[in-house]
Design a protein around this motif. Structure first.
Motif, PDB file in Angstrom:
ATOM      1  N   ALA A 172       1.222  -0.978   0.364  1.00  0.00           N
ATOM      2  CA  ALA A 172      -0.312  -0.255  -0.255  1.00  0.00           C
ATOM      3  C   ALA A 172       1.260   1.686   0.297  1.00  0.00           C
ATOM      4  O   ALA A 172       1.006   2.302  -0.540  1.00  0.00           O
ATOM      5  CB  ALA A 172      -1.314  -0.325   1.474  1.00  0.00           C
ATOM      6  N   ARG A 173       1.907   1.297   1.024  1.00  0.00           N
ATOM      7  CA  ARG A 173       3.206   2.528   0.661  1.00  0.00           C
ATOM      8  C   ARG A 173       3.547   2.173  -0.570  1.00  0.00           C
ATOM      9  O   ARG A 173       3.902   4.241  -1.042  1.00  0.00           O
ATOM     10  CB  ARG A 173       3.887   2.232   2.207  1.00  0.00           C
ATOM     11  CG  ARG A 173       2.943   2.781   3.660  1.00  0.00           C
ATOM     12  CD  ARG A 173       4.554   2.735   4.062  1.00  0.00           C
ATOM     13  NE  ARG A 173       5.388   1.314   4.858  1.00  0.00           N
ATOM     14  CZ  ARG A 173       4.974   0.515   5.146  1.00  0.00           C
ATOM     15  NH1 ARG A 173       4.281   0.338   6.199  1.00  0.00           N
ATOM     16  NH2 ARG A 173       6.194  -0.847   5.552  1.00  0.00           N
ATOM     17  N   LYS A 174       3.692   1.433  -0.861  1.00  0.00           N
ATOM     18  CA  LYS A 174       4.521   1.490  -2.851  1.00  0.00           C
ATOM     19  C   LYS A 174       3.396   2.233  -3.822  1.00  0.00           C
ATOM     20  O   LYS A 174       3.718   2.774  -4.614  1.00  0.00           O
ATOM     21  CB  LYS A 174       4.974  -0.067  -3.045  1.00  0.00           C
ATOM     22  CG  LYS A 174       6.024   0.123  -2.405  1.00  0.00           C
ATOM     23  CD  LYS A 174       6.638  -1.305  -2.890  1.00  0.00           C
ATOM     24  CE  LYS A 174       7.798  -2.087  -2.338  1.00  0.00           C
ATOM     25  NZ  LYS A 174       8.371  -3.704  -2.484  1.00  0.00           N
ATOM     26  N   LYS A 179       1.711   6.380  -7.441  1.00  0.00           N
ATOM     27  CA  LYS A 179       0.723   8.246  -7.353  1.00  0.00           C
ATOM     28  C   LYS A 179       1.165   9.282  -6.814  1.00  0.00           C
ATOM     29  O   LYS A 179       0.973  10.243  -8.121  1.00  0.00           O
ATOM     30  CB  LYS A 179      -0.265   7.322  -6.732  1.00  0.00           C
ATOM     31  CG  LYS A 179      -1.242   5.787  -7.214  1.00  0.00           C
ATOM     32  CD  LYS A 179      -2.243   6.157  -6.465  1.00  0.00           C
ATOM     33  CE  LYS A 179      -3.504   4.151  -7.140  1.00  0.00           C
ATOM     34  NZ  LYS A 179      -4.557   4.548  -6.242  1.00  0.00           N
ATOM     35  N   MET A 180       2.065   9.136  -5.979  1.00  0.00           N
ATOM     36  CA  MET A 180       2.080  10.572  -5.902  1.00  0.00           C
ATOM     37  C   MET A 180       3.292  11.111  -6.636  1.00  0.00           C
ATOM     38  O   MET A 180       3.720  11.996  -7.359  1.00  0.00           O
ATOM     39  CB  MET A 180       2.718  10.284  -4.430  1.00  0.00           C
ATOM     40  CG  MET A 180       3.198  11.818  -3.838  1.00  0.00           C
ATOM     41  SD  MET A 180       4.296  11.523  -2.036  1.00  0.00           S
ATOM     42  CE  MET A 180       2.767  10.964  -0.775  1.00  0.00           C
ATOM     43  N   TYR A 181       4.384   9.862  -6.625  1.00  0.00           N
ATOM     44  CA  TYR A 181       5.679  11.173  -7.433  1.00  0.00           C
ATOM     45  C   TYR A 181       5.236  10.909  -9.146  1.00  0.00           C
ATOM     46  O   TYR A 181       6.536  10.588 -10.119  1.00  0.00           O
ATOM     47  CB  TYR A 181       6.476  10.199  -7.195  1.00  0.00           C
ATOM     48  CG  TYR A 181       7.021  10.222  -6.287  1.00  0.00           C
ATOM     49  CD1 TYR A 181       7.193  11.311  -5.560  1.00  0.00           C
ATOM     50  CD2 TYR A 181       7.104   9.846  -4.594  1.00  0.00           C
ATOM     51  CE1 TYR A 181       7.294  12.000  -3.771  1.00  0.00           C
ATOM     52  CE2 TYR A 181       7.187   9.824  -3.278  1.00  0.00           C
ATOM     53  CZ  TYR A 181       7.796  11.087  -3.636  1.00  0.00           C
ATOM     54  OH  TYR A 181       8.140  11.355  -2.014  1.00  0.00           O
ATOM     55  N   GLY A 182       4.514  10.135 -10.148  1.00  0.00           N
ATOM     56  CA  GLY A 182       3.579   9.785 -11.010  1.00  0.00           C
ATOM     57  C   GLY A 182       3.490  10.528 -12.163  1.00  0.00           C
ATOM     58  O   GLY A 182       4.171  10.704 -12.836  1.00  0.00           O
ATOM     59  N   GLY A 183       2.629  11.841 -11.213  1.00  0.00           N
ATOM     60  CA  GLY A 183       2.563  13.340 -11.788  1.00  0.00           C
ATOM     61  C   GLY A 183       3.988  14.136 -11.683  1.00  0.00           C
ATOM     62  O   GLY A 183       4.175  14.418 -12.980  1.00  0.00           O
ATOM     63  N   GLU A 184       4.567  14.231 -10.851  1.00  0.00           N
ATOM     64  CA  GLU A 184       5.875  14.123 -11.171  1.00  0.00           C
ATOM     65  C   GLU A 184       7.254  14.268 -12.404  1.00  0.00           C
ATOM     66  O   GLU A 184       7.553  14.692 -13.070  1.00  0.00           O
ATOM     67  CB  GLU A 184       6.420  14.755  -9.883  1.00  0.00           C
ATOM     68  CG  GLU A 184       5.859  15.629  -8.927  1.00  0.00           C
ATOM     69  CD  GLU A 184       6.949  15.661  -7.626  1.00  0.00           C
ATOM     70  OE1 GLU A 184       8.061  14.535  -7.981  1.00  0.00           O
ATOM     71  OE2 GLU A 184       6.270  16.328  -6.744  1.00  0.00           O
TER      72      GLU A 184
END
Length: 213
Positions: A172-174, A179-184
């Motif tokens: 879940a953390r991965k 998701k958090m760093y995919g947009g960047e």
């Protein structure tokens, strides 16, 4: 504010439950809480182990003048774990009561070993009655014994369950990190594409200048 022992008895029976209170426990409570006994109101709210307010005189050094004073017990609010109820009990205790509890081996053992006559607080009588009632209920329950092989299987099952929970939390953390760093990362790729296009146009302009020369 003081109150009579019969009022304490009514409150205890109401808290514990008159329908679940055995006659033996009720007789013990009546024996240690006579109707004529007067108890101070502060004694309702903790385990003091016989430590209460003491009164005396304050004597001045120069003239020997006396003035009344009192010594209050060292009362602290603690959370004591009860194994028989499997939860913490929030109670006000004196430091002397804490030493008695540690010496007895826990709050449950202290309540069981201390006789009713020495439990001079409403809270102490209430929890002592609850613990004895709980032990009586556990004594009537059927006990099942398992072989060492079955116990080893149960322990291995608990270990596997804990490992599976840890793996699920890690995944879940991965996923949250992805998701958090995919947009960047996508924005960086777009920026690199735009930068690459600018360099190609610069090369084209340079070639056109050379051809015209």
């Amino acid at each position: 504010m003081a109150f009579r022992g019969n009022e304490m008895m009514k409150k205890l029976v109401k808290k514990v439950g008159a329908e679940t209170l055995t006659p033996e426990l009720k007789e013990k409570l009546k024996a240690c809480v006579p109707d004529s006994k007067v108890v101070m109101g502060r004694a309702k709210r903790g385990l003091y182990a016989g430590r209460h307010i003491q009164y005396g005189n304050r004597v001045s050094e120069d003239g020997g003048n006396k003035s009344r004073r009192c010594w209050k017990p060292n009362v602290q609010e603690k959370r004591l774990f009860s194994y028989i109820f499997d939860r913490h009990i929030k109670v006000k205790v004196t430091t002397h009561a804490l030493r008695c509890i540690d010496k007895a081996g826990g709050i449950d053992e202290y309540l069981l070993k201390t006789p009713y006559q020495k439990m001079d607080t409403e809270m102490g009588l209430f929890w002592k009655t609850k613990v004895e009632q709980r032990y009586a209920e556990l004594g009537q329950m059927e006990v099942a014994f398992f072989t060492p092989e079955d116990e080893a299987k149960f322990e291995q099952g608990f270990k596997d369950l804990n490992i599976a929970k840890k793996e699920a939390r890690r995944e879940a953390r991965k996923e949250a990190r992805r998701k958090m760093y995919g947009g960047e990362d996508k924005g960086e790729e777009e920026a690199s594409v735009e930068g690459g296009g600018g360099s190609e146009s610069h090369q084209d302009d340079h070639g056109w200048l050379e051809a015209s020369a």
